[in-house]
Motif scaffolding. Structure first.
Motif, PDB file in Angstrom:
ATOM      1  N   LEU A  46      27.837  -7.754   0.321  1.00 58.89           N
ATOM      2  CA  LEU A  46      26.641  -8.123   1.076  1.00 58.89           C
ATOM      3  C   LEU A  46      25.431  -7.301   0.637  1.00 58.89           C
ATOM      4  O   LEU A  46      24.318  -7.827   0.533  1.00 58.89           O
ATOM      5  CB  LEU A  46      26.892  -7.917   2.574  1.00 58.89           C
ATOM      6  N   PHE A  47      25.663  -6.033   0.368  1.00 57.36           N
ATOM      7  CA  PHE A  47      24.565  -5.156  -0.066  1.00 57.36           C
ATOM      8  C   PHE A  47      23.996  -5.635  -1.401  1.00 57.36           C
ATOM      9  O   PHE A  47      22.776  -5.725  -1.570  1.00 57.36           O
ATOM     10  CB  PHE A  47      25.072  -3.721  -0.187  1.00 57.36           C
ATOM     11  N   VAL A  48      24.892  -5.951  -2.333  1.00 55.29           N
ATOM     12  CA  VAL A  48      24.446  -6.394  -3.663  1.00 55.29           C
ATOM     13  C   VAL A  48      23.767  -7.753  -3.579  1.00 55.29           C
ATOM     14  O   VAL A  48      22.710  -7.980  -4.180  1.00 55.29           O
ATOM     15  CB  VAL A  48      25.643  -6.431  -4.633  1.00 55.29           C
ATOM     16  N   MET A  49      24.365  -8.696  -2.833  1.00 60.13           N
ATOM     17  CA  MET A  49      23.807 -10.041  -2.757  1.00 60.13           C
ATOM     18  C   MET A  49      22.425 -10.041  -2.114  1.00 60.13           C
ATOM     19  O   MET A  49      21.554 -10.827  -2.501  1.00 60.13           O
ATOM     20  CB  MET A  49      24.745 -10.955  -1.969  1.00 60.13           C
ATOM     21  N   ALA A  50      22.203  -9.158  -1.142  1.00 58.85           N
ATOM     22  CA  ALA A  50      20.892  -9.089  -0.496  1.00 58.85           C
ATOM     23  C   ALA A  50      19.815  -8.672  -1.479  1.00 58.85           C
ATOM     24  O   ALA A  50      18.647  -9.068  -1.343  1.00 58.85           O
ATOM     25  CB  ALA A  50      20.929  -8.111   0.669  1.00 58.85           C
ATOM     26  N   MET A 101      19.451  -4.903  14.735  1.00 56.16           N
ATOM     27  CA  MET A 101      19.110  -5.865  15.779  1.00 56.16           C
ATOM     28  C   MET A 101      18.839  -7.233  15.167  1.00 56.16           C
ATOM     29  O   MET A 101      18.280  -7.353  14.082  1.00 56.16           O
ATOM     30  CB  MET A 101      17.871  -5.394  16.538  1.00 56.16           C
ATOM     31  N   SER A 102      19.246  -8.262  15.894  1.00 56.97           N
ATOM     32  CA  SER A 102      18.965  -9.628  15.463  1.00 56.97           C
ATOM     33  C   SER A 102      17.469  -9.900  15.541  1.00 56.97           C
ATOM     34  O   SER A 102      16.833  -9.619  16.563  1.00 56.97           O
ATOM     35  CB  SER A 102      19.719 -10.624  16.345  1.00 56.97           C
ATOM     36  N   LEU A 284      26.148 -18.414  12.456  1.00 58.27           N
ATOM     37  CA  LEU A 284      25.946 -18.025  11.059  1.00 58.27           C
ATOM     38  C   LEU A 284      25.061 -19.019  10.320  1.00 58.27           C
ATOM     39  O   LEU A 284      24.198 -18.621   9.524  1.00 58.27           O
ATOM     40  CB  LEU A 284      27.298 -17.898  10.359  1.00 58.27           C
ATOM     41  N   VAL A 285      25.276 -20.300  10.567  1.00 57.41           N
ATOM     42  CA  VAL A 285      24.428 -21.315   9.914  1.00 57.41           C
ATOM     43  C   VAL A 285      22.970 -21.118  10.315  1.00 57.41           C
ATOM     44  O   VAL A 285      22.067 -21.149   9.474  1.00 57.41           O
ATOM     45  CB  VAL A 285      24.921 -22.728  10.280  1.00 57.41           C
ATOM     46  N   ARG A 286      22.737 -20.905  11.607  1.00 61.00           N
ATOM     47  CA  ARG A 286      21.368 -20.691  12.079  1.00 61.00           C
ATOM     48  C   ARG A 286      20.786 -19.401  11.516  1.00 61.00           C
ATOM     49  O   ARG A 286      19.610 -19.357  11.134  1.00 61.00           O
ATOM     50  CB  ARG A 286      21.355 -20.647  13.604  1.00 61.00           C
ATOM     51  N   SER A 287      21.591 -18.352  11.438  1.00 63.68           N
ATOM     52  CA  SER A 287      21.098 -17.063  10.957  1.00 63.68           C
ATOM     53  C   SER A 287      20.738 -17.115   9.484  1.00 63.68           C
ATOM     54  O   SER A 287      19.756 -16.490   9.054  1.00 63.68           O
ATOM     55  CB  SER A 287      22.157 -15.979  11.205  1.00 63.68           C
ATOM     56  N   VAL A 288      21.526 -17.844   8.696  1.00 65.12           N
ATOM     57  CA  VAL A 288      21.186 -18.003   7.280  1.00 65.12           C
ATOM     58  C   VAL A 288      19.879 -18.776   7.141  1.00 65.12           C
ATOM     59  O   VAL A 288      19.016 -18.432   6.318  1.00 65.12           O
ATOM     60  CB  VAL A 288      22.330 -18.722   6.538  1.00 65.12           C
ATOM     61  N   THR A 289      19.702 -19.806   7.955  1.00 65.50           N
ATOM     62  CA  THR A 289      18.489 -20.626   7.892  1.00 65.50           C
ATOM     63  C   THR A 289      17.256 -19.834   8.282  1.00 65.50           C
ATOM     64  O   THR A 289      16.191 -19.969   7.671  1.00 65.50           O
ATOM     65  CB  THR A 289      18.627 -21.854   8.821  1.00 65.50           C
ATOM     66  N   THR A 290      17.381 -18.978   9.300  1.00 65.05           N
ATOM     67  CA  THR A 290      16.239 -18.210   9.801  1.00 65.05           C
ATOM     68  C   THR A 290      16.134 -16.822   9.170  1.00 65.05           C
ATOM     69  O   THR A 290      15.317 -16.025   9.610  1.00 65.05           O
ATOM     70  CB  THR A 290      16.345 -18.052  11.331  1.00 65.05           C
ATOM     71  N   ALA A 298      26.762  -8.868  10.048  1.00 67.69           N
ATOM     72  CA  ALA A 298      27.741  -8.592  11.104  1.00 67.69           C
ATOM     73  C   ALA A 298      28.769  -9.714  11.199  1.00 67.69           C
ATOM     74  O   ALA A 298      29.967  -9.458  11.379  1.00 67.69           O
ATOM     75  CB  ALA A 298      27.026  -8.415  12.439  1.00 67.69           C
ATOM     76  N   GLY A 299      28.325 -10.970  11.044  1.00 68.52           N
ATOM     77  CA  GLY A 299      29.238 -12.103  11.135  1.00 68.52           C
ATOM     78  C   GLY A 299      30.247 -12.141  10.003  1.00 68.52           C
ATOM     79  O   GLY A 299      31.453 -12.339  10.226  1.00 68.52           O
TER      80      GLY A 299
END
Length: 331
Positions: A46-50, A101-102, A284-290, A298-299
């Motif tokens: 996740l760190f690398v992909m970000a 935080m979200s 997760l779908v919503r979080s990726v979109t936003t 976290a997910g």
């Protein structure tokens, strides 16, 4: 007098028991090490992909953010620090289950994920349990009656179901039970009725996939020599099935159930948005979109943790019930 004669009578048994305990301890430590390695790999990925997908500060900012706003975001999330420091900070946060935080909900990301995970498990666990139980019944019946027409019909239906994508099956059930017959709500969450259609999709998909494997496994086991010998001794068919055939056939089937759990969890990422069910998949779908990256982190971490723990537990169960593996672990 030799040392073997002078040794206490219980010494060999004591040494054997100590060796068995050591073997089990090594087995547990290896599995815990594997769990730690998987979670480290997930956090690192996740760190690398970000950072491969672009400047994280730009990703975390609004699409129309100015340079000053992007710089403020960079300072807020520590993205102006050296890369190595950021990486070790991410690892430390994962150890504490602290992903920030979200951005969308203003809540702790992992707390939000845990709440949605509970809703997802309310669909996943019943669907999988019903599907596995039905698959064993169908598969064993088909194996015991392989020459009968009913067995061939059952396996044909399972084959056809296995070829239907789960998202198409979900739409088909909504069309029939919600829109045409108006027996169940088409979408939403919060009541037991809202979980019935998602559970049905998972159960039907599990039956279609697992029942053919159960049938094949039992056909192989029922043809083995020790089963034929048990039958020749006049042992009742039920005893042959449950005391002789079932223990031999179970280990690979239980291993596949662990894989089926992972597959079913992945399918909910698609199914929950279809049913508008407020579980982890929809989140997760919503979080990726936003671009709510703390929730995504976290997910994904929570899913990896749960699936790894479940598969390690399945592996331990298989080791306990399979005497060949149990002997190997105890050495």
């Amino acid at each position: 007098m030799s040392a073997a004669v002078l040794a206490p009578a219980g010494a060999p048994a004591t040494r054997a028991a100590a060796g068995k305990v050591r073997g089990i301890a090594v087995y547990v430590l290896k599995r815990l090490g594997l769990l730690a390695f998987v979670l480290w790999g997930v956090v690192s990925f996740l760190f690398v992909m970000a950072r491969l997908s672009g400047d994280p500060a730009v990703l975390f900012s609004e699409p129309d953010a100015t340079e000053d706003q992007i710089q403020l975001t960079r300072e807020r999330f520590g993205l102006d620090r050296p890369l190595a420091e950021q990486y070790f900070s991410a690892l430390a946060g994962a150890l504490k289950l602290d992903f920030g935080m979200s951005y969308t909900f203003g809540l702790d990301a992992f707390t939000l994920v845990a709440e949605r995970m509970a809703l997802t498990l309310q669909v996943l666990l019943p669907g999988l349990l019903i599907g596995v139980a039905a698959a064993f019944v169908v598969g064993i019946y088909a194996a015991l009656n392989r020459s009968k027409a009913r067995s061939r019909v059952l396996m044909s239906v399972a084959f056809l179901l296995d070829g239907i994508p789960y998202f198409f099956l979900a739409l088909l059930l909504v069309l029939l039970f919600a829109l045409s017959w108006r027996l169940l709500p088409a979408t939403g969450s919060g009541t037991f009725e809202h979980t019935i259609l998602p559970i049905a999709v998972l159960a039907l998909s599990s039956v279609a996939t697992l029942s053919r494997l159960v049938r094949g496994q039992f056909l192989d086991v029922l043809g083995e020599g020790h089963i034929q010998m048990a039958r020749s001794k006049g042992i009742s068919p039920a005893s042959v099935l449950f005391r002789h055939a079932l223990p031999t056939a179970l280990p690979p089937l239980i291993s596949f159930v662990g894989l089926l759990f992972s597959i079913s969890f992945g399918s909910l990422v698609v199914l929950e948005p279809i049913f508008n069910y407020s579980g982890l998949g929809a989140l997760l779908v919503r979080s990726v979109t936003t671009r709510d990256f703390p929730v995504v982190q976290a997910g994904v971490f929570a899913i990896a943790l749960l699936i790894t723990v479940i598969n390690l537990a399945i592996d331990a169960i298989v080791t306990l019930i399979d005497p060949r593996l149990r002997t190997k672990v105890a050495k």
